[in-house]
Write an enzyme that holds these catalytic residues in place. Structure first.
Site, PDB file in Angstrom:
ATOM      1  N   GLU A  22       0.795  -1.235   0.000  1.00  0.00           N
ATOM      2  CA  GLU A  22       0.000   0.000   0.000  1.00  0.00           C
ATOM      3  C   GLU A  22       0.824   1.280   0.000  1.00  0.00           C
ATOM      4  O   GLU A  22       1.017   1.920   1.044  1.00  0.00           O
ATOM      5  CB  GLU A  22      -0.968   0.025   1.202  1.00  0.00           C
ATOM      6  CG  GLU A  22      -1.901   1.231   1.148  1.00  0.00           C
ATOM      7  CD  GLU A  22      -2.890   1.300   2.307  1.00  0.00           C
ATOM      8  OE1 GLU A  22      -2.820   0.479   3.226  1.00  0.00           O
ATOM      9  OE2 GLU A  22      -3.735   2.202   2.282  1.00  0.00           O
TER      10      GLU A  22
ATOM     11  N   LYS B 210      -2.598  -2.098  -3.190  1.00  0.00           N
ATOM     12  CA  LYS B 210      -3.635  -1.287  -2.538  1.00  0.00           C
ATOM     13  C   LYS B 210      -3.106   0.127  -2.600  1.00  0.00           C
ATOM     14  O   LYS B 210      -2.065   0.419  -2.016  1.00  0.00           O
ATOM     15  CB  LYS B 210      -3.782  -1.783  -1.103  1.00  0.00           C
ATOM     16  CG  LYS B 210      -4.651  -0.971  -0.196  1.00  0.00           C
ATOM     17  CD  LYS B 210      -5.001  -1.830   1.017  1.00  0.00           C
ATOM     18  CE  LYS B 210      -5.436  -1.029   2.237  1.00  0.00           C
ATOM     19  NZ  LYS B 210      -6.400   0.017   2.006  1.00  0.00           N
TER      20      LYS B 210
ATOM     21  N   SER C 220      -9.786   4.756  -0.046  1.00  0.00           N
ATOM     22  CA  SER C 220     -10.626   5.931  -0.311  1.00  0.00           C
ATOM     23  C   SER C 220      -9.898   7.229   0.041  1.00  0.00           C
ATOM     24  O   SER C 220     -10.154   8.259  -0.599  1.00  0.00           O
ATOM     25  CB  SER C 220     -11.981   5.834   0.397  1.00  0.00           C
ATOM     26  OG  SER C 220     -11.865   5.744   1.786  1.00  0.00           O
TER      27      SER C 220
ATOM     28  N   GLY D  10      -9.973   9.716   2.023  1.00  0.00           N
ATOM     29  CA  GLY D  10     -10.589  11.007   2.353  1.00  0.00           C
ATOM     30  C   GLY D  10     -11.622  11.448   1.328  1.00  0.00           C
ATOM     31  O   GLY D  10     -12.257  12.504   1.493  1.00  0.00           O
TER      32      GLY D  10
ATOM     33  N   ARG E 189     -12.856   4.570   5.421  1.00  0.00           N
ATOM     34  CA  ARG E 189     -13.803   5.657   5.717  1.00  0.00           C
ATOM     35  C   ARG E 189     -14.982   5.710   4.763  1.00  0.00           C
ATOM     36  O   ARG E 189     -16.115   5.994   5.187  1.00  0.00           O
ATOM     37  CB  ARG E 189     -13.058   7.001   5.704  1.00  0.00           C
ATOM     38  CG  ARG E 189     -12.170   7.188   6.911  1.00  0.00           C
ATOM     39  CD  ARG E 189     -11.148   8.278   6.687  1.00  0.00           C
ATOM     40  NE  ARG E 189     -10.074   7.867   5.791  1.00  0.00           N
ATOM     41  CZ  ARG E 189      -9.079   8.634   5.392  1.00  0.00           C
ATOM     42  NH1 ARG E 189      -9.035   9.890   5.795  1.00  0.00           N
ATOM     43  NH2 ARG E 189      -8.126   8.171   4.605  1.00  0.00           N
TER      44      ARG E 189
HETATM   45  P1  13P Z   1      -9.437   4.714   3.706  1.00  0.00           P
HETATM   46  O1  13P Z   1     -10.324   4.101   2.670  1.00  0.00           O
HETATM   47  O2  13P Z   1     -10.203   5.322   4.856  1.00  0.00           O
HETATM   48  O3  13P Z   1      -8.403   5.615   3.129  1.00  0.00           O
HETATM   49  O4  13P Z   1      -8.667   3.501   4.409  1.00  0.00           O
HETATM   50  C1  13P Z   1      -8.151   2.482   3.659  1.00  0.00           C
HETATM   51  C2  13P Z   1      -6.931   1.981   4.291  1.00  0.00           C
HETATM   52  O5  13P Z   1      -6.805   0.807   4.534  1.00  0.00           O
HETATM   53  C3  13P Z   1      -5.847   2.937   4.586  1.00  0.00           C
HETATM   54  O6  13P Z   1      -4.691   2.261   4.988  1.00  0.00           O
END
Ligand code: 13P
Length: 341
Positions: free
Chosen positions: A177, A219, A261, A263, A292
């Site tokens: 990620e 991711k 997502s 934000g 979120r």
């Molecule tokens: P968000 O979709 O809230 O950004 O979170 C995803 C996530 O796993 C961040 O590490």
């Protein structure tokens, strides 16, 4: 663990019509989310909230996986059933947040590096024993004047590859990620340039450190203007630029890309994913791994009140259904009302 097992799990995580729920808030993040809706962040409320999420009927219809935090992977519902077993009974794959959070990167003001490599091998083995089958490690990358620096890109790519190799050694699929964040006033072109540089560096390091690319998922962020940029982008532009940037930097061997997502509003995150999946000519499955953008409406419906369990579960089902439709380009704004419980 065989490469084949890793590859089968990676493909299952990006199965059609499904995506991943990122409910891996650590205690501090959860306390922050609860305080915004006036809920005491005590352990009982944390358990009650997770129990509502994981007892949602038909949750598996549009969720392939759920990411948990260490306490939840070990934790149980009020009737003693382990959360990880509740998910397994639904055929949902349990993942674990494996990183130690992002911290200031020395020498690079306002930039970060993710910590947590020391002792990671033993933690991964313990998480695999507890039932996790995939992991995540988030690298937080800033865009701005002079950012991302070469140092921040390379330090984070190196850590991501070390983590990914160790995950695979433990039989766990790494959800790699790199997150080029929305924080700032940069435009979509600056986000594209930063994202491409970050993805290039990440795949160079993954290759160098002998990670089996087919046994990973990516991711990552969509390519978007910063949240303070005066010129915001429409869904078609986001889709076009995101896919074009990914095509330049991400190997076709990656089975799927699960977007965070970051934000975006819940509706924007769904619209953007839908617009991408309406396009052809990319080699990957494109899906969601939202925190979120799925959970905010659930928290709002719940408000810490057990009597609101049904509306909270309806909110969760609704958002996963809308994103499940966006997963194959079948979403339309009208469905928000039509399919609402
Ligand atoms: P968000 O979709 O809230 O950004 O979170 C995803 C996530 O796993 C961040 O590490």
């Amino acid at each position: 663990m065989s490469n084949q097992t890793l590859e089968v799990t990676a493909q299952a995580l990006v199965a059609k019509e499904k995506g991943i729920l990122a409910s891996d808030e650590g205690p501090d993040v959860l306390a922050d989310r609860f305080s915004r809706i006036g809920v005491d962040p005590n352990p009982d409320n944390g358990t009650a909230y997770r129990e509502i999420l994981f007892t949602t009927p038909n949750l598996e219809r549009h969720l392939s996986g759920v990411i948990l935090y260490d306490d939840m992977l070990r934790g149980s519902a009020s009737d003693g059933r382990r959360f990880v077993d509740m998910l397994a009974d639904k055929g949902i794959i349990a993942g674990i947040n494996a990183d130690g959070g992002f911290h200031a990167l020395a020498g690079c003001p306002d930039e970060f590096v993710t910590e947590g490599l020391d002792g990671l091998r033993a933690r991964l083995a313990a998480w695999a024993e507890l039932g996790a089958r995939f992991t995540k490690w988030r690298a937080a990358i800033r865009v701005g004047p002079g950012m991302p620096s070469r140092a921040a890109i390379d330090a984070n790519a190196h850590a991501l590859a070390r983590y990914a190799a160790l995950s695979q050694e433990a039989g766990l699929v790494p959800a790699v990620e790199p997150d080029v964040m929305m924080t700032g006033d940069h435009d979509i072109g600056q986000c594209a340039a930063a994202s491409e540089a970050v993805w290039h560096a990440t795949y160079r390091e993954l290759r160098r450190q002998r990670v089996n690319i087919e046994g990973t998922i990516l991711k990552t962020n969509m390519v978007l203007p910063g949240d303070d940029c005066p010129v915001q982008a429409g869904a078609e532009e986001v889709a076009e630029v995101t896919i074009a940037s990914l095509r330049r930097a991400v190997p076709a061997a990656v089975p799927g890309i699960a977007f965070l997502s970051g934000g975006q509003s819940d509706l924007a995150a769904t619209q953007h994913l839908n617009a991408m999946n309406r396009r052809t000519g990319h080699p990957w499955e494109l899906t969601f791994c939202y925190g979120r953008a799925i959970l905010e409406p659930v928290l709002t419906a719940w408000h810490g009140n057990a009597a609101n369990a049904a509306p909270a579960q309806a909110a969760l089902r609704h958002r996963t259904e809308m994103n499940g439709l966006a997963r194959t380009g079948q979403y339309a704004a009208d469905l928000e009302q039509q399919r609402a419980a």
